[in-house]
Design a protein around this motif. Structure first.
Motif, PDB file in Angstrom:
ATOM      1  N   GLU A 169      14.133 -55.148  18.842  1.00 28.04           N
ATOM      2  CA  GLU A 169      14.761 -53.911  17.959  1.00 28.04           C
ATOM      3  C   GLU A 169      13.947 -53.772  16.577  1.00 28.04           C
ATOM      4  N   ARG A 170      14.003 -54.993  16.056  1.00 28.55           N
ATOM      5  CA  ARG A 170      13.356 -55.136  14.857  1.00 28.55           C
ATOM      6  C   ARG A 170      11.971 -55.026  14.793  1.00 28.55           C
ATOM      7  N   GLU A 211      10.143 -53.198  17.108  1.00 29.20           N
ATOM      8  CA  GLU A 211      10.198 -51.753  17.383  1.00 29.20           C
ATOM      9  C   GLU A 211      10.110 -50.637  16.022  1.00 29.20           C
ATOM     10  N   ARG A 212      11.040 -51.358  15.426  1.00 27.74           N
ATOM     11  CA  ARG A 212      11.381 -50.303  13.895  1.00 27.74           C
ATOM     12  C   ARG A 212      10.296 -50.593  13.137  1.00 27.74           C
ATOM     13  N   TRP A 213       9.742 -51.842  13.275  1.00 27.10           N
ATOM     14  CA  TRP A 213       8.687 -52.316  12.365  1.00 27.10           C
ATOM     15  C   TRP A 213       7.335 -51.366  12.756  1.00 27.10           C
ATOM     16  N   ILE A 231       7.186 -48.568  14.658  1.00 24.55           N
ATOM     17  CA  ILE A 231       7.364 -47.049  14.531  1.00 24.55           C
ATOM     18  C   ILE A 231       7.054 -46.757  12.877  1.00 24.55           C
TER      19      ILE A 231
END
Ligand code: CUA
Length: 320
Positions: free
Chosen positions: A12-13, A15-17, A19
């Motif tokens: 998730e980390r 992915e967020r990065w 994005i």
């Protein structure tokens, strides 16, 4: 269990990065785009007008393309693209002056790019575009067409010479007649006109390209010698010709644009050059007189179409 939970957090980390990163990238591109438009927009073509081609061509700017001094170290350069040349095809400009380029196409879509500068415009028939540019570096620049416009597209080239000492070389217009006694200057001028307007198709050798562009070598003296051929040649360069013809056993079915935009002097020089070059001179009829600018002028105003000129050619007594 706890392992997969950790993995989930890590993914998730990332992915967020990613994005955030992708979003930032787009933001940077948008900023760069605005920056480029803000600082370089003068070099991009602005549509000045859209109208039927005839209307654009008849307007003040394109009726006689070329260089005009606007004063204050500013110049206007009007150029017309047509298959397969730029008109004018050879321009001399002062270094450091602000040049207002006005461009259009007479027939199909062409491009006008000057490698080494930011100039790169699409020229659409019926659209008048303008842009500003200052050539700081003296030298020879090549003007290329970068849109495929037909069989001789690759030969569609022009030249811009940028000089420091402009006033010394300035020869803005070509409406002056060379001294009548200097046959060589007529030939030089004729060759210049030919190289800029005709050589892309008919070739520097006058041999043309079999099946695509008829030869002028041998063929022109034959036309000049036929009854009515002398006037026909003037009509042909003024109004163009289109239709199926046969030259030396080879069939051609093309369309040549007229060159009425060239001066009487240039057209006379062009005809005289092509009738004398490539050993054509030896085949001219006995006592054939050179064309004069007045003779060209006398055949203007007939409003012929290229198809009309084709009809006139059909009426010539040619043995082929
Ligand atoms: Cu004009 Cu390619």
């Amino acid at each position: 269990m706890s392992d997969s939970g950790n993995n989930h957090d890590t993914i998730e980390r990332f992915e967020r990065w990613w994005i955030v990163f992708s979003g930032a990238l787009i933001a940077v591109f948008v900023v760069l785009l605005f920056y480029a438009v803000y600082t370089h927009s003068d070099h991009m073509g602005h549509a000045e007008a859209r109208a039927p081609v005839d209307e654009i061509m008849a307007g003040e700017i394109f009726a006689s393309p070329g260089l005009t001094e606007l004063g204050d170290n500013r110049f206007r350069l009007a150029m017309v693209a047509q298959a397969f040349s730029f008109q004018p095809g050879d321009v001399t400009l002062p270094a450091g002056a602000e040049i207002e380029l006005h461009l259009t196409s007479r027939d199909v879509i062409h491009g006008l790019q000057v490698p080494g500068t930011g100039i790169n415009v699409e020229l659409i028939p019926g659209e008048h575009v303008s842009l500003r540019y200052t050539f700081d570096e003296p030298g020879d620049y090549t003007v290329v067409c970068n849109q495929y416009c037909g069989v001789a597209h690759h030969n569609m080239l022009g030249k811009i010479r940028v000089v420091d000492d402009f006033s010394a070389t300035a020869e803005l217009t070509t409406d002056e007649e060379p001294p009548a006694d200097t046959q060589t200057s007529w030939m030089e001028r004729g060759q210049q006109v030919y190289d800029q307007n005709c050589a892309a198709c008919h070739q520097g050798s006058g041999e043309g390209i079999p099946g695509a562009f008829p030869p002028l070598r041998r063929h022109l003296p034959a036309l000049a010698g036929a009854e009515g051929g002398r006037d026909y040649l003037v009509d042909m360069v003024l109004y163009g010709i289109s239709g199926p013809i046969e030259v030396e056993g080879q069939a051609y079915n093309g369309a040549m644009p007229g060159s009425a935009q060239l001066s009487d002097e240039d057209l006379a020089a062009l005809l005289n050059y092509t009738l004398h070059a490539w050993e054509n001179e030896e085949q001219l009829p006995e006592g054939f007189e050179s064309y004069s600018a007045d003779e060209i002028d006398s055949r203007r105003g007939q409003q012929l179409s290229p198809a009309d000129v084709f009809e006139r050619r059909q009426a010539l007594p040619l043995d082929q």
